[in-house]
Motif scaffolding. Sequence first.
Motif, PDB file in Angstrom:
ATOM      1  N   ASP A  50      12.606 -22.872  -9.183  1.00 50.48           N
ATOM      2  CA  ASP A  50      11.652 -22.027  -9.893  1.00 50.48           C
ATOM      3  C   ASP A  50      10.312 -22.011  -9.169  1.00 50.48           C
ATOM      4  O   ASP A  50       9.892 -23.019  -8.590  1.00 50.48           O
ATOM      5  CB  ASP A  50      11.406 -22.544 -11.318  1.00 50.48           C
ATOM      6  CG  ASP A  50      12.656 -22.516 -12.176  1.00 50.48           C
ATOM      7  OD1 ASP A  50      13.498 -21.622 -11.972  1.00 50.48           O
ATOM      8  OD2 ASP A  50      12.787 -23.391 -13.061  1.00 50.48           O
ATOM      9  N   LEU A  51       9.667 -20.849  -9.216  1.00 47.52           N
ATOM     10  CA  LEU A  51       8.296 -20.691  -8.715  1.00 47.52           C
ATOM     11  C   LEU A  51       7.438 -20.260  -9.896  1.00 47.52           C
ATOM     12  O   LEU A  51       7.914 -19.552 -10.791  1.00 47.52           O
ATOM     13  CB  LEU A  51       8.245 -19.612  -7.622  1.00 47.52           C
ATOM     14  CG  LEU A  51       9.045 -19.888  -6.362  1.00 47.52           C
ATOM     15  CD1 LEU A  51       9.176 -18.618  -5.527  1.00 47.52           C
ATOM     16  CD2 LEU A  51       8.383 -20.998  -5.554  1.00 47.52           C
ATOM     17  N   TRP A  52       6.162 -20.660  -9.882  1.00 50.83           N
ATOM     18  CA  TRP A  52       5.266 -20.364 -10.997  1.00 50.83           C
ATOM     19  C   TRP A  52       4.005 -19.677 -10.497  1.00 50.83           C
ATOM     20  O   TRP A  52       3.434 -20.070  -9.480  1.00 50.83           O
ATOM     21  CB  TRP A  52       4.880 -21.657 -11.723  1.00 50.83           C
ATOM     22  CG  TRP A  52       6.025 -22.284 -12.438  1.00 50.83           C
ATOM     23  CD1 TRP A  52       6.897 -23.207 -11.936  1.00 50.83           C
ATOM     24  CD2 TRP A  52       6.426 -22.044 -13.779  1.00 50.83           C
ATOM     25  NE1 TRP A  52       7.815 -23.549 -12.881  1.00 50.83           N
ATOM     26  CE2 TRP A  52       7.553 -22.856 -14.029  1.00 50.83           C
ATOM     27  CE3 TRP A  52       5.938 -21.224 -14.795  1.00 50.83           C
ATOM     28  CZ2 TRP A  52       8.198 -22.871 -15.262  1.00 50.83           C
ATOM     29  CZ3 TRP A  52       6.590 -21.247 -16.027  1.00 50.83           C
ATOM     30  CH2 TRP A  52       7.697 -22.053 -16.246  1.00 50.83           C
ATOM     31  N   PHE A  53       3.568 -18.660 -11.255  1.00 44.88           N
ATOM     32  CA  PHE A  53       2.343 -17.928 -10.956  1.00 44.88           C
ATOM     33  C   PHE A  53       1.610 -17.652 -12.265  1.00 44.88           C
ATOM     34  O   PHE A  53       2.232 -17.541 -13.319  1.00 44.88           O
ATOM     35  CB  PHE A  53       2.656 -16.578 -10.282  1.00 44.88           C
ATOM     36  CG  PHE A  53       3.483 -16.701  -9.038  1.00 44.88           C
ATOM     37  CD1 PHE A  53       2.880 -16.930  -7.816  1.00 44.88           C
ATOM     38  CD2 PHE A  53       4.863 -16.605  -9.091  1.00 44.88           C
ATOM     39  CE1 PHE A  53       3.643 -17.058  -6.662  1.00 44.88           C
ATOM     40  CE2 PHE A  53       5.634 -16.724  -7.948  1.00 44.88           C
ATOM     41  CZ  PHE A  53       5.022 -16.954  -6.727  1.00 44.88           C
ATOM     42  N   LEU A  54       0.305 -17.524 -12.182  1.00 49.62           N
ATOM     43  CA  LEU A  54      -0.510 -17.131 -13.336  1.00 49.62           C
ATOM     44  C   LEU A  54      -0.896 -15.670 -13.171  1.00 49.62           C
ATOM     45  O   LEU A  54      -1.210 -15.221 -12.063  1.00 49.62           O
ATOM     46  CB  LEU A  54      -1.789 -17.958 -13.393  1.00 49.62           C
ATOM     47  CG  LEU A  54      -1.676 -19.350 -13.992  1.00 49.62           C
ATOM     48  CD1 LEU A  54      -2.817 -20.233 -13.526  1.00 49.62           C
ATOM     49  CD2 LEU A  54      -1.655 -19.280 -15.508  1.00 49.62           C
ATOM     50  N   TYR A  62       2.695  -7.158 -14.702  1.00 47.30           N
ATOM     51  CA  TYR A  62       3.256  -7.587 -15.978  1.00 47.30           C
ATOM     52  C   TYR A  62       4.197  -6.513 -16.521  1.00 47.30           C
ATOM     53  O   TYR A  62       5.336  -6.803 -16.899  1.00 47.30           O
ATOM     54  CB  TYR A  62       2.125  -7.885 -16.973  1.00 47.30           C
ATOM     55  CG  TYR A  62       2.601  -8.371 -18.321  1.00 47.30           C
ATOM     56  CD1 TYR A  62       2.930  -9.712 -18.512  1.00 47.30           C
ATOM     57  CD2 TYR A  62       2.732  -7.501 -19.401  1.00 47.30           C
ATOM     58  CE1 TYR A  62       3.373 -10.174 -19.753  1.00 47.30           C
ATOM     59  CE2 TYR A  62       3.181  -7.954 -20.629  1.00 47.30           C
ATOM     60  CZ  TYR A  62       3.500  -9.287 -20.808  1.00 47.30           C
ATOM     61  OH  TYR A  62       3.943  -9.735 -22.023  1.00 47.30           O
ATOM     62  N   GLN A  63       3.729  -5.265 -16.531  1.00 44.54           N
ATOM     63  CA  GLN A  63       4.554  -4.151 -17.014  1.00 44.54           C
ATOM     64  C   GLN A  63       5.786  -3.940 -16.144  1.00 44.54           C
ATOM     65  O   GLN A  63       6.882  -3.692 -16.647  1.00 44.54           O
ATOM     66  CB  GLN A  63       3.723  -2.865 -17.083  1.00 44.54           C
ATOM     67  CG  GLN A  63       2.695  -2.859 -18.184  1.00 44.54           C
ATOM     68  CD  GLN A  63       3.324  -3.109 -19.553  1.00 44.54           C
ATOM     69  OE1 GLN A  63       4.352  -2.542 -19.918  1.00 44.54           O
ATOM     70  NE2 GLN A  63       2.709  -3.997 -20.328  1.00 44.54           N
ATOM     71  N   GLU A  64       5.604  -4.070 -14.829  1.00 43.01           N
ATOM     72  CA  GLU A  64       6.723  -3.885 -13.898  1.00 43.01           C
ATOM     73  C   GLU A  64       7.807  -4.925 -14.135  1.00 43.01           C
ATOM     74  O   GLU A  64       8.996  -4.605 -14.127  1.00 43.01           O
ATOM     75  CB  GLU A  64       6.215  -3.930 -12.456  1.00 43.01           C
ATOM     76  CG  GLU A  64       5.335  -2.745 -12.103  1.00 43.01           C
ATOM     77  CD  GLU A  64       4.421  -2.961 -10.909  1.00 43.01           C
ATOM     78  OE1 GLU A  64       3.561  -2.105 -10.674  1.00 43.01           O
ATOM     79  OE2 GLU A  64       4.554  -3.990 -10.209  1.00 43.01           O
ATOM     80  N   ASN A  86      14.817 -13.687 -10.508  1.00 42.34           N
ATOM     81  CA  ASN A  86      14.453 -13.004 -11.742  1.00 42.34           C
ATOM     82  C   ASN A  86      13.201 -13.638 -12.321  1.00 42.34           C
ATOM     83  O   ASN A  86      13.082 -14.862 -12.350  1.00 42.34           O
ATOM     84  CB  ASN A  86      15.593 -13.098 -12.758  1.00 42.34           C
ATOM     85  CG  ASN A  86      16.742 -12.207 -12.375  1.00 42.34           C
ATOM     86  OD1 ASN A  86      16.634 -10.995 -12.487  1.00 42.34           O
ATOM     87  ND2 ASN A  86      17.823 -12.796 -11.901  1.00 42.34           N
ATOM     88  N   ALA A  87      12.313 -12.785 -12.786  1.00 47.56           N
ATOM     89  CA  ALA A  87      11.053 -13.250 -13.360  1.00 47.56           C
ATOM     90  C   ALA A  87      11.104 -13.171 -14.878  1.00 47.56           C
ATOM     91  O   ALA A  87      11.731 -12.278 -15.458  1.00 47.56           O
ATOM     92  CB  ALA A  87       9.897 -12.413 -12.832  1.00 47.56           C
ATOM     93  N   GLU A  88      10.451 -14.116 -15.492  1.00 44.88           N
ATOM     94  CA  GLU A  88      10.257 -14.093 -16.933  1.00 44.88           C
ATOM     95  C   GLU A  88       8.872 -14.646 -17.222  1.00 44.88           C
ATOM     96  O   GLU A  88       8.242 -15.258 -16.361  1.00 44.88           O
ATOM     97  CB  GLU A  88      11.336 -14.897 -17.650  1.00 44.88           C
ATOM     98  CG  GLU A  88      11.328 -16.379 -17.300  1.00 44.88           C
ATOM     99  CD  GLU A  88      12.466 -17.146 -17.953  1.00 44.88           C
ATOM    100  OE1 GLU A  88      12.218 -17.752 -19.017  1.00 44.88           O
ATOM    101  OE2 GLU A  88      13.562 -17.132 -17.398  1.00 44.88           O
ATOM    102  N   PHE A  89       8.393 -14.411 -18.415  1.00 43.59           N
ATOM    103  CA  PHE A  89       7.054 -14.858 -18.781  1.00 43.59           C
ATOM    104  C   PHE A  89       7.121 -16.083 -19.673  1.00 43.59           C
ATOM    105  O   PHE A  89       8.055 -16.258 -20.448  1.00 43.59           O
ATOM    106  CB  PHE A  89       6.287 -13.736 -19.486  1.00 43.59           C
ATOM    107  CG  PHE A  89       6.072 -12.547 -18.605  1.00 43.59           C
ATOM    108  CD1 PHE A  89       5.164 -12.609 -17.562  1.00 43.59           C
ATOM    109  CD2 PHE A  89       6.808 -11.398 -18.785  1.00 43.59           C
ATOM    110  CE1 PHE A  89       4.979 -11.523 -16.721  1.00 43.59           C
ATOM    111  CE2 PHE A  89       6.626 -10.305 -17.955  1.00 43.59           C
ATOM    112  CZ  PHE A  89       5.714 -10.370 -16.918  1.00 43.59           C
ATOM    113  N   ILE A 120       4.142 -16.496 -14.915  1.00 43.91           N
ATOM    114  CA  ILE A 120       5.352 -15.860 -14.416  1.00 43.91           C
ATOM    115  C   ILE A 120       6.218 -16.977 -13.843  1.00 43.91           C
ATOM    116  O   ILE A 120       5.772 -17.728 -12.975  1.00 43.91           O
ATOM    117  CB  ILE A 120       5.052 -14.836 -13.299  1.00 43.91           C
ATOM    118  CG1 ILE A 120       4.114 -13.745 -13.792  1.00 43.91           C
ATOM    119  CG2 ILE A 120       6.363 -14.250 -12.754  1.00 43.91           C
ATOM    120  CD1 ILE A 120       3.627 -12.819 -12.681  1.00 43.91           C
ATOM    121  N   LYS A 121       7.421 -17.076 -14.341  1.00 39.66           N
ATOM    122  CA  LYS A 121       8.390 -18.035 -13.819  1.00 39.66           C
ATOM    123  C   LYS A 121       9.451 -17.234 -13.070  1.00 39.66           C
ATOM    124  O   LYS A 121      10.113 -16.375 -13.661  1.00 39.66           O
ATOM    125  CB  LYS A 121       9.046 -18.825 -14.952  1.00 39.66           C
ATOM    126  CG  LYS A 121      10.151 -19.755 -14.482  1.00 39.66           C
ATOM    127  CD  LYS A 121      10.837 -20.387 -15.686  1.00 39.66           C
ATOM    128  CE  LYS A 121      12.021 -21.227 -15.264  1.00 39.66           C
ATOM    129  NZ  LYS A 121      12.748 -21.730 -16.442  1.00 39.66           N
TER     130      LYS A 121
END
Length: 169
Positions: A50-54, A62-64, A86-89, A120-121
């Motif tokens: 997993d990678l993490w972003f703020l 976010y919308q994309e 895959n990204a999730e919030f 964003i994970k």
Amino acid sequence: MDGNASSTQEAMQKVNKLIKGIDVAMLTTIAGNKAVSRPMQTQEAEFDGDLWFLTMKDTAKYQEILENPIVNVSYSGKSYVSISGNAEFSEDLERKKEYWNPAFDKLLETTYDDPNVVLIKVSADSAEYWESGNPLKTITKFAKKLTTNERLDKDDNELNDTVDFNQQN
């Protein structure tokens, strides 16, 4: 540990080693029928798949991601790494606090507990990487090929490896 689990763990350790110390990644999302990339600050966490972003909820990315969670994260340093996933919030307040940097106060003009701040994970499905030997030599060789009629040999841009994190047991 079986062979697949062992090779997956080794692959994650390899990717972790290659991206460690590269602070900024390019996050690519899908906006309609085009790919959009933007620089993102990778949060200081060991890569475990997993990678993490703020980010903020009131952003295009976010919308994309809401519309299409398939993303790519690329790193460039002494090596080049491309991670698909895959990204999730996540609204995890403790994790937001852990990853928050005082520079974000000014940059984002808010604090970690702002409800507009979200994590964003990115759960990696696979990674491709190219290891560079001497970066100056590589850049010089590539620049020479761009400014002459020489063709890039297959070995000049050969992928070192592709790893799939979703191997079946």
